[in-house]
Motif scaffolding. Structure first.
Motif, PDB file in Angstrom:
ATOM      1  N   ASN A 137     -13.055 -15.421  -0.918  1.00 58.31           N
ATOM      2  CA  ASN A 137     -14.169 -16.313  -0.582  1.00 58.31           C
ATOM      3  C   ASN A 137     -14.572 -16.147   0.883  1.00 58.31           C
ATOM      4  OD1 ASN A 137     -14.110 -17.360  -3.107  1.00 58.31           O
ATOM      5  ND2 ASN A 137     -13.180 -19.304  -2.550  1.00 58.31           N
ATOM      6  N   PHE A 157     -15.369  -9.027  -3.768  1.00 61.15           N
ATOM      7  CA  PHE A 157     -14.379  -8.526  -4.717  1.00 61.15           C
ATOM      8  C   PHE A 157     -13.809  -7.220  -4.182  1.00 61.15           C
ATOM      9  CE2 PHE A 157     -17.050 -11.340  -7.180  1.00 61.15           C
ATOM     10  CZ  PHE A 157     -16.119 -12.082  -7.854  1.00 61.15           C
ATOM     11  N   LEU A 191     -12.382  -9.076 -11.620  1.00 62.91           N
ATOM     12  CA  LEU A 191     -13.343  -9.890 -12.340  1.00 62.91           C
ATOM     13  C   LEU A 191     -14.668  -9.149 -12.500  1.00 62.91           C
ATOM     14  CD1 LEU A 191     -14.098 -12.647 -13.431  1.00 62.91           C
ATOM     15  CD2 LEU A 191     -14.727 -13.308 -11.131  1.00 62.91           C
ATOM     16  N   ARG A 209      -6.746 -11.143  -4.051  1.00 63.66           N
ATOM     17  CA  ARG A 209      -6.476 -11.558  -5.425  1.00 63.66           C
ATOM     18  C   ARG A 209      -7.558 -10.994  -6.343  1.00 63.66           C
ATOM     19  NH1 ARG A 209      -8.912 -16.089  -3.105  1.00 63.66           N
ATOM     20  NH2 ARG A 209      -7.022 -16.784  -2.051  1.00 63.66           N
ATOM     21  N   ASP A 222     -21.426 -11.428  -4.237  1.00 64.16           N
ATOM     22  CA  ASP A 222     -20.491 -10.823  -5.203  1.00 64.16           C
ATOM     23  C   ASP A 222     -20.361  -9.316  -5.010  1.00 64.16           C
ATOM     24  OD1 ASP A 222     -20.556 -13.388  -6.033  1.00 64.16           O
ATOM     25  OD2 ASP A 222     -21.451 -12.993  -7.987  1.00 64.16           O
ATOM     26  N   THR A 252      -9.361 -12.521  -8.388  1.00 62.58           N
ATOM     27  CA  THR A 252     -10.551 -13.374  -8.544  1.00 62.58           C
ATOM     28  C   THR A 252     -11.411 -13.359  -7.295  1.00 62.58           C
ATOM     29  OG1 THR A 252      -9.223 -15.255  -7.872  1.00 62.58           O
ATOM     30  CG2 THR A 252      -9.498 -14.925 -10.211  1.00 62.58           C
ATOM     31  N   THR A 273     -20.064 -16.591  -0.340  1.00 62.49           N
ATOM     32  CA  THR A 273     -20.128 -15.478  -1.273  1.00 62.49           C
ATOM     33  C   THR A 273     -18.700 -15.050  -1.570  1.00 62.49           C
ATOM     34  OG1 THR A 273     -21.047 -13.289  -1.667  1.00 62.49           O
ATOM     35  CG2 THR A 273     -20.271 -13.736   0.549  1.00 62.49           C
ATOM     36  N   VAL A 274     -18.562 -14.327  -2.645  1.00 67.10           N
ATOM     37  CA  VAL A 274     -17.235 -13.845  -3.022  1.00 67.10           C
ATOM     38  C   VAL A 274     -17.238 -12.331  -2.892  1.00 67.10           C
ATOM     39  CG1 VAL A 274     -15.498 -13.765  -4.819  1.00 67.10           C
ATOM     40  CG2 VAL A 274     -16.933 -15.782  -4.585  1.00 67.10           C
TER      41      VAL A 274
END
Lengths: 968, 185
Positions: free
Chosen positions: A212, A229, A263, A207, A155, A209, A226-227
């Motif tokens: 990925n 951001f 987010l 985006r 994240d 959100t 993991t994302v």
């Protein structure tokens, strides 16, 4: 290579030991080595956190020291970072230092060591380092957990465009792990057998959100990911500006740029800080903020607007004087007082700004297509006088204000409409007239143009007309015509008069227009001149009048073809001798007539010139209707008297007469011409447009000619379409006609006379045969009432038959079958049964003695009515005619007679019905006794008389009586 | 057993109807969920059967084993699974409110699925009561939730939950069909 590094390390160690030895020798030994070094890992921020103390620092001692920190990755020899950290060290102080790793710390072991030196910046000479601390290991891989595959960092929040390093850690010794960014495979490098690293450069915002990133082993065992951001880069606020409307509140505005909310991160926040007062507020809105002004305490403001998010801060500054940023509110209560025809006073109020400030107000006035602008200084109430206005006009006034001392911005406009009041019309109406003499009286038709808005000064309600007769005996007349009339017709008591016309509105009356009417028609004999129109109009010019004139006037009809010709006029000054008359109504091919008058000082118009012309001449569209007369074998005459040269679409210059002939020769006076359809003909030219007859001569007898008469103008001829056709007679036919006509007339006269006198002729030539039924003898017989006398009764008759023999027919039918379609026998008596039952009877009458026919013989039905045409009887005298008449009668009574050769046989009723061919004779043969009175019968061959079919037409018997038997 | 109602047919029928209705919506829920998670979840044909949650019993069972179960065991398994599913659906709903705050459709579908699972639980309890079976006590199947789970882990977790919700619903339909046949109304 290994050998080189080993030797290098050995050299370094030797050098360091030498330095240590030197310091020990030259001064006191270095007491302030770092100790108790502890390393902690913050995986969220991917940072190593170091803390240590300095050994042997005396109480209250303070040193500025340099700590050299070395960081190695995977193994101690792989030094990736060396940094000198300088700080002031106190006794018993725990020192901290952080280092952020680009590689996620889970991806590799890190080793850290450090040494210290007193900061020797002030004292020259080489720096004396302490010995290195031992390597401290930072390894979080052991605490990862039981899974076989991990992807780091978790994240992570980064700004768009930054570089990110991703790694995976595998514990399964699989090396065919593939990793993807949003479905696209990434190419990495292996850090060690279980760890691969992927460097992502200039990551893009995809985006809110997050993006990925995931890895999966070649076979089985799930996916790990993991994302990332990626935030948009925080922008500096643009167009930061503050202003006040009332010196109470400052409104600061700016353009925030793109929103960086995610987010993992809230949108950027804005804080406003004022440095003079030291106040700070957190703005509730993204693009504006209100700041309360402390009254009269502060003039200067220095604002700092700070935008801030998780990753970044950006600030802008603004310094200003409060009174220089006054943006007043729009004025209010805009009113108009003392509004009259040409002026009005406007008042308005403004929102006060402090006590000592004046406002500068701008007043604008829109009306009649013009704008005027005025500036007015205002404290609280504004006043402005508008003058020079037009009466009865709507105006729009608007006002806005700004700080008069330090202009910053105008307020919004405040609008208001007002209308000036009416005034008397300023100009006399433009009037013209047309004078006619009707039954000896002058009738003047007045025309006037409506006053323009600027002249009318209000709504024109009516027009006043005053007629003053010039002989001063008839007095004067006053008329009032309500608007919006534009003319009137006035019968005058006498022609010489002066007419005054004024226009009135609700306030007053205009000056008067004066016209003088006189009986003299003026100089009507003025010759008409032609004028050539152009695109701009008709240029007209005239000679200046030697007499004193007050002006000139041109009049014309805009619709000359229509009965109300739409009279127009144009007034011109006394010094003008030419003008151009133009109008949108002018059409090509229409003839316009212009009259130019000079207006004398007595207001009497005098015709000076007449002009006529076309704005554009057009070729004639029609040819004259030509009448041909005097046709002889050598000539004929053409005439087109009805052709009007005035109403043509151009000036007629003359005519062309075209003559087509088979001979193709042209006589003198004509010339050969080739038409558009290549036909060759002779052309005669007539130069005079008023010559409307033409004699075509030198023609051949009994020849076919075609001719056409067409006008010609400066722009061409009429159409060459319909040639009329004519054939010349032969030379003798006229003589013949001279003889024949009287002859025919005489014959006709005789015939008419004969017809009119036919009755007389008939009586003279062949008089009527008297009708026995109308004879006076009949009355005598009746009076005797002798039943045995005279004409045979039908009941008493023994019927005979006339046999009609159709030679084509083989069979014969009885008389009773005469109703069938093809009777062979004709039944000579009525077909009704009542007649057949007693037996039909037939009487043969000798017509020679028919005059003596008696009424006592009931069978003597010679149904010749008294009114039978005598001619028919006359015709029956011929035996052939008799037969024809008989046949005709049977055709009438029985419908048809078989075609073919037919003959009549007489069959006596006394003969045996069974004999011969008579087998099919009537079933009820007549009783012989019934015809006892029949004395003698005679057969007649073919000579039968037919009774006319009028009256009792069903009775088709033929009565042929012997004269001797009738008078027994 | 004493106190058992005479006919369990009605609660079985009600539960069966509800399970059939749930079955119609499970694939839509899974599809909606995956579409909101980005690649690889939203890729066409995405499937990761190896992903499991230790706190959620898998629905997959061999037919032989399933068939050998008696009514009580079958109901008990389903009861336990749907109890776990209601709690997990709550967790996934919370996760998605965080991860996809601007997706009210997904959030409402997750909420509806949780309510239906709770409804089915109630129906099953009624059946068990009707059959005289002991109702297993409600337990905290989730236990200590790893609140520090990464976004990707939470996406995976949600995937497993919505997938297993479908599988368990399918299995429940089969369970209840069997019971329905056994206890006709």
């Amino acid at each position: 290579m290994a050998l080189f590094s080993v030797s290098k390390t050995a050299f370094l160690l030797a050098f360091l030991s030498l330095r240590t030895y030197q310091s020990e020798v030259l001064s006191e030994p270095l007491p302030w080595a770092p100790e108790s070094l502890k390393v902690s890992v913050n995986t969220t921020s991917q940072s190593l956190h170091l803390q240590w103390t300095v050994h042997n620092l005396a109480h209250h001692q303070e040193f500025r020291m340099v700590f050299q920190i070395e960081i190695s990755r995977i193994k101690t020899s792989n030094v990736i970072w060396v940094e000198n950290y300088t700080t002031t060290v106190k006794w018993n102080q725990v020192l901290h230092w952080s280092w952020e790793s680009k590689l996620p710390l889970e991806c590799a072991k890190h080793f850290i060591r450090m040494r210290s030196a007193v900061d020797a910046a002030k004292t020259p000479g080489p720096r004396v380092w302490s010995s290195w601390s031992s390597w401290e290991e930072a390894d979080v891989q052991n605490s990862l957990g039981q899974d076989l595959l991990f992807v780091f960092p978790k994240d992570k929040l980064v700004e768009e465009g930054s570089n990110v390093t991703i790694c995976y850690v595998s514990k399964s010794h699989q090396n065919n792990i593939s990793c993807y960014l949003e479905g696209v495979r990434m190419q990495g490098e292996q850090l060690d057998p279980n760890v691969s690293v992927f460097n992502l450069n200039h990551v893009a915002f995809i985006r809110e959100t997050g993006t990925n990133i995931y890895c999966k082993p070649g076979q089985g065992d799930g996916i790990k990911g993991t994302v990332l951001f990626v935030s948009k880069v925080l922008q500096e606020p643009k167009d930061f500006s503050c202003e006040t409307q009332d010196l109470m509140t400052l409104n600061c505005t700016w353009d925030p740029g793109s929103d960086t909310g995610l987010l993992k991160q809230l949108s950027q926040s804005y804080t406003l800080f004022e440095s003079f007062s030291g106040k700070k507020i957190l703005c509730k809105h993204k693009s504006w903020c209100l700041w309360q002004v402390a009254p009269e305490s502060q003039d200067m403001y220095n604002f700092t607007l700070t935008a801030e998010n998780y990753l970044r801060k950006r600030s802008v500054h603004l310094l200003f004087h409060l009174t220089h940023r006054v943006h007043p509110m729009a004025p209010f209560n805009v009113l108009f007082k003392n509004v009259n025809a040409t002026s009005a006073t406007m008042t308005w109020k403004v929102h006060a700004i402090g006590k000592y400030y004046t406002l500068l107000c701008q007043v604008e006035l829109y009306g009649e297509g013009k704008v005027t602008q005025h500036n007015v200084s205002v404290k609280v109430d504004g006043v402005h006088l508008f003058s020079g206005l037009e009466p009865d006009t709507e105006y729009l006034a608007q006002v806005r204000c700004a700080n008069g001392d330090h202009f910053w911005k105008w307020s919004e406009w405040t609008h208001q409409n007002f209308t000036t009041v009416e005034a008397a019309p300023s100009e006399a109406p433009d009037v013209w007239r047309n004078v006619k003499i009707v039954q000896g009286r002058c009738v003047v038709t007045l025309f006037w143009k409506p006053l323009s808005k600027l002249q009318a000064h209000g709504k024109i309600l009516f027009y006043n007309i005053v007629i003053e007769y010039l002989d001063r005996t008839s007095g004067s007349e006053v008329l009032s015509i309500p608007a919006p009339a534009s003319g009137t017709e006035l019968p005058l008591n006498q022609c010489s008069s002066q007419i005054r016309i004024t226009a009135s509105n609700s306030v007053g009356t205009s000056p008067a227009s004066v016209l003088v009417v006189s009986r003299e028609p003026g100089n009507e004999e003025v010759e008409e001149e032609r004028v050539k129109g152009t695109e701009d109009g008709f240029p007209l010019s005239w000679n200046p009048q030697p007499r004193h004139v007050t002006g000139y006037l041109v009049e014309w009809c805009e619709q000359p073809r229509d009965p109300p010709c739409d009279l127009q006029w144009k007034n011109l000054g006394p010094n003008v001798t030419s003008t151009v008359v133009s109008s949108d109504a002018f059409r090509p091919g229409v003839r316009y007539n212009f009259r130019i008058y000079g207006i004398s000082t007595e207001r009497v118009p005098c015709l000076l010139a007449r002009k006529t012309g076309y704005s554009q001449e057009l070729a004639p569209s029609d040819n004259p209707q030509v009448v041909m007369t005097n046709l002889t074998s050598h000539s004929f005459t053409l005439s087109w008297k009805n052709y009007s040269t005035e109403s043509q679409p151009s000036f007629i210059q003359g005519y062309h007469v075209y003559l087509k002939s088979k001979a193709g020769r042209c006589h003198s006076g004509s010339e050969k011409a080739v038409l558009s359809d290549d036909a060759v003909c002779c052309k005669y030219k007539i130069d005079n447009p008023e010559q409307k007859t033409f004699v075509v001569e030198n023609l051949q007898p009994e020849s076919f000619y075609e001719f056409l008469v067409t006008p010609y103008t400066s722009v061409g001829e009429g159409p060459h379409d319909a040639f009329a056709k004519v054939t010349t007679p032969d030379e003798y036919s006229p003589t013949l006609i001279r003889i024949l006509l009287p002859t025919v007339f005489c014959i006709l006269l005789i015939m008419i006379t004969c017809y009119l006198k036919s009755q007389w002729m008939k009586e003279k030539c062949y008089p009527d045969i008297p009708d026995p039924y109308k004879s006076s003898v009949l009355s005598l017989i009746k009076s005797k009432e002798n039943p045995h006398l005279t004409i045979m009764n039908i009941k008493d008759c023994v019927p005979d038959s006339i046999e009609v023999l159709n030679k084509q027919e083989g069979t014969r039918k009885s008389f009773t079958e005469t109703e069938s379609t093809k009777p062979t026998y004709l039944y000579l008596l009525p077909t009704e049964k009542r007649y057949s039952s007693p037996g039909p009877c037939i009487c043969f009458e000798n017509f020679t003695y028919n005059q003596a026919a008696s009424d006592s013989a009931s069978c003597g039905h010679v149904p010749a009515p008294p009114k039978a045409p005598p001619s028919q009887l006359g015709l029956l005298t011929s035996p052939e005619n008799l037969l024809k008449a008989l046949e005709k009668n049977y055709m009438n009574s029985l419908g048809e007679i078989p075609a073919g050769e037919t003959s009549l046989n007489y069959v006596s009723q006394l003969a045996s019905p069974m004999s011969g061919d008579m087998s099919n004779l009537p079933k009820n043969p007549p009783e012989p006794a019934l015809c006892s009175e029949y004395k003698m019968q005679m057969a007649i061959p073919l000579g039968l008389a037919s009774p006319p079919s009028s009256g009792s037409s069903s009775l088709s018997s033929i009565t042929l009586l012997d004269e001797g038997e009738r008078y027994h | 057993s004493p106190g058992a109602p005479i006919s369990p047919a009605e609660p079985i029928s009600q539960a069966y109807s509800l399970a059939l209705y749930m079955q119609k919506n499970t694939s839509a829920l899974l599809h909606t969920y995956l579409q909101h998670q980005g690649s690889p979840f939203s890729d066409p044909g995405f499937s990761a059967p190896e992903l499991q949650l230790s706190s959620l019993p898998p629905a997959a069972v061999s037919f032989k084993t399933w068939h050998a179960l008696d009514d009580g065991e079958r109901l008990s398994h389903a009861q336990g699974a749907f109890l776990a599913l209601t709690q997990h659906l709550q967790l996934v709903g919370d996760d998605q409110r965080d991860l996809n705050p601007g997706s009210p459709i997904l959030l409402s579908q997750l909420g509806a699925a949780r309510l239906r699972a709770q409804g089915l639980l109630g129906n099953m309890a009624a059946i068990m009561t009707a059959l005289g079976l002991p109702i297993p006590p409600e337990e905290d199947t989730l236990g200590v939730v790893p609140f520090g789970a990464s976004a990707f882990e939470r996406k995976c977790r949600g995937y497993v939950v919505t997938r297993e919700y479908g599988h368990w619903t399918d299995r429940a339909v089969r369970d209840l069909a069997l019971l329905k046949a056994k206890y006709p109304g």
